[in-house]
Design an enzyme around this catalytic site. Structure first.
Site, short mmCIF file in Angstrom:
data_model
loop_
_atom_site.label_atom_id
_atom_site.label_comp_id
_atom_site.label_asym_id
_atom_site.label_seq_id
_atom_site.Cartn_x
_atom_site.Cartn_y
_atom_site.Cartn_z
N ARG A 110 19.12 -46.63 -0.47
CA ARG A 110 18.12 -46.43 -1.52
C ARG A 110 17.47 -47.83 -1.28
NH1 ARG A 110 17.88 -50.66 -5.60
NH2 ARG A 110 19.98 -50.48 -6.33
N GLU A 208 18.17 -44.89 -13.07
CA GLU A 208 17.96 -46.07 -13.59
C GLU A 208 16.47 -46.19 -13.35
OE1 GLU A 208 20.65 -49.45 -13.12
OE2 GLU A 208 19.11 -50.69 -12.56
N ARG A 212 15.33 -42.83 -7.32
CA ARG A 212 15.99 -43.75 -6.17
C ARG A 212 15.60 -42.74 -4.96
NH1 ARG A 212 19.51 -47.71 -8.64
NH2 ARG A 212 18.09 -49.05 -9.79
N CYS A 254 15.48 -52.67 -13.96
CA CYS A 254 16.77 -53.83 -14.11
C CYS A 254 15.65 -55.52 -13.20
CB CYS A 254 17.95 -53.72 -13.77
SG CYS A 254 18.37 -54.65 -13.57
N THR A 256 17.13 -57.23 -11.53
CA THR A 256 17.64 -57.21 -10.79
C THR A 256 17.77 -56.65 -8.88
OG1 THR A 256 19.94 -56.09 -10.77
CG2 THR A 256 20.35 -58.04 -12.18
N ARG A 263 18.44 -51.38 -1.99
CA ARG A 263 19.94 -51.49 -1.16
C ARG A 263 20.67 -50.79 -0.38
NH1 ARG A 263 26.00 -51.81 -1.96
NH2 ARG A 263 26.50 -49.57 -2.55
N ARG A 292 31.25 -54.53 -2.45
CA ARG A 292 31.75 -53.70 -3.70
C ARG A 292 32.73 -52.74 -2.70
NH1 ARG A 292 25.89 -51.57 -5.87
NH2 ARG A 292 24.37 -53.69 -6.65
N GLU A 297 29.56 -50.45 -7.53
CA GLU A 297 30.03 -51.67 -8.67
C GLU A 297 31.10 -50.86 -9.66
OE1 GLU A 297 25.53 -50.88 -10.32
OE2 GLU A 297 25.89 -53.91 -10.91
N1 DAR Z 1 22.56 -55.03 -16.72
C1 DAR Z 1 23.48 -55.73 -15.69
C2 DAR Z 1 23.32 -54.77 -14.30
C3 DAR Z 1 23.60 -55.64 -13.56
C4 DAR Z 1 22.86 -54.53 -12.61
N2 DAR Z 1 22.89 -53.77 -12.41
C5 DAR Z 1 22.51 -52.50 -11.87
N3 DAR Z 1 21.34 -52.43 -12.27
N4 DAR Z 1 23.01 -51.28 -11.75
C6 DAR Z 1 23.42 -57.31 -16.05
O1 DAR Z 1 24.55 -57.55 -15.20
O2 DAR Z 1 22.67 -57.68 -16.86
#
Ligand code: DAR
Length: 339
Positions: A110, A208, A212, A254, A256, A263, A292, A297
């Site tokens: 994705r 999110e 995606r 996010c 991250t 991913r 995972r 997750e």
């Molecule tokens: N709010 C983030 C989640 C981290 C990664 N997962 C996502 N983006 N779906 C944290 O733990 O701060």
């Protein structure tokens, strides 16, 4: 000493870098669309187990609140100051690691994208969410060939249009992190999934991130899944101006996920290595991959079926990411066979 708005036990990076002097400089700042620091860190405040604890409400968040985003990003992604992310989604040729599918059950890749001139999901209001959905759906409907498909809006979820199999396509409401970040506002309004008539492509709209783009095949042909998803993203890039940052690459809600926002992973059954987790963990870490649970997750591994995917999103291109995943899986399968 950092600001005490976060829970005492929180270890998130937003807390670590929100020093009083930084808070003083940022507390009254807003991006052009009115996104504030408190909105950005609300998820980290409400969820003591957050890892980074901050979200972006629009592209400008990464500049307006750079004093907290920059150090948190550098630490989370191990990304040195002065480096610039480079993207490369060119076509790749790789041998199929497991044509008989003795180990690899499926491959899923994705790529997240946000449209530059729209607020991101944590901050977008219903009017603009509706405009975004309309713009995206019209572009998706223009896809040709094996990407041709149909969009299923969640508002029709209870109508006859949604047969059982179509209902399985729907993504669920966001988790508590996403909820506290504002990503669930107006759910399920203006959410939906596009699916191509042939296998390769699904696009989640307004989850999110705005988009995606997902390619999934019940095979170990990583190169084919990668080439499909990258071709779809490339075709969509002619319709939209994707949110891009010269240092951080593609921007996501996010932090991250910034960089490639990709991913790429497989579901792989490893009955022997499941009994030798230290060996498996060492192999996974040596290729900078992550494990995972079977259902994603924060879930458990069931029947020795692991979700193994790339860990790094920033400071590596999409092309290099897939090469590295392929090398890592080749080594894992070789070890499993030896055991
Ligand atoms: N709010 C983030 C989640 C981290 C990664 N997962 C996502 N983006 N779906 C944290 O733990 O701060």
């Amino acid at each position: 000493m950092t600001i005490s708005v976060f829970p005492e036990k929180s270890k998130c990076l937003a807390k670590k870098y929100l020093f009083p002097a930084v808070y003083k400089l940022l507390e009254h700042k807003e991006t052009g669309s009115g996104f504030t620091l408190l909105k950005a860190i609300n998820s980290g405040i409400k969820n003591v187990d957050s890892s980074i604890g901050i979200y972006a409400g629009d592209s400008m968040s990464y500049n307006t609140f750079a004093l907290i985003f920059d150090p948190a990003i550098r630490e989370y992604h191990d990304f040195p100051e002065g480096k610039k992310h480079r993207s490369d989604i060119s076509r790749i040729e790789l041998a199929n690691l497991d044509p008989e599918k003795r180990y690899i059950r499926s491959t899923r890749i994705r790529i997240a994208r946000n449209l530059n001139n729209f607020d991101f999901p944590p901050h977008i209001n219903l009017l603009f969410r509706r405009k975004l959905e309309k713009k995206v759906v019209s572009a998706l409907k223009s896809l040709k060939g094996n990407f041709q498909g149909q969009y299923y809006s969640f508002k029709d979820y209870n109508s006859s249009k949604y047969s059982g199999s179509k209902k399985k396509l729907c993504f669920p409401k966001g988790d508590r992190f996403q909820d506290a970040a504002g990503i669930n506002s107006d759910f399920p309004e203006c959410r939906g999934v596009f699916k191509s008539f042939d296998k390769p492509l699904m696009v989640w709209v307004n989850e999110e991130d705005h988009l995606r783009v997902i390619s999934l095949r019940l095979s170990a042909d990583i190169a084919k899944v990668y080439n499909d998803v990258c071709m779809a993203v490339d075709k969509l890039s002619h319709h939209f101006d994707f949110a891009w940052h010269d240092t951080y690459g593609y921007l996501t809600s996010c932090p991250t996920n910034i960089g490639t926002s990709m991913r790429a992973g497989v579901h792989i059954q490893l009955k022997k290595l499941a009994q030798k987790r230290t060996i498996l963990n060492d192999l996974v870490n040596s290729y900078n991959l992550q494990i995972r649970g079977t259902k994603g997750e924060k879930t458990r591994v069931e029947n020795a079926v692991f979700d193994i995917s790339n860990l790094q999103r920033l400071g590596i291109s999409e092309y290099e990411t897939i090469q590295n995943l392929h090398k890592g899986l080749e080594s894992i399968i070789k070890t499993e066979k030896k055991l």
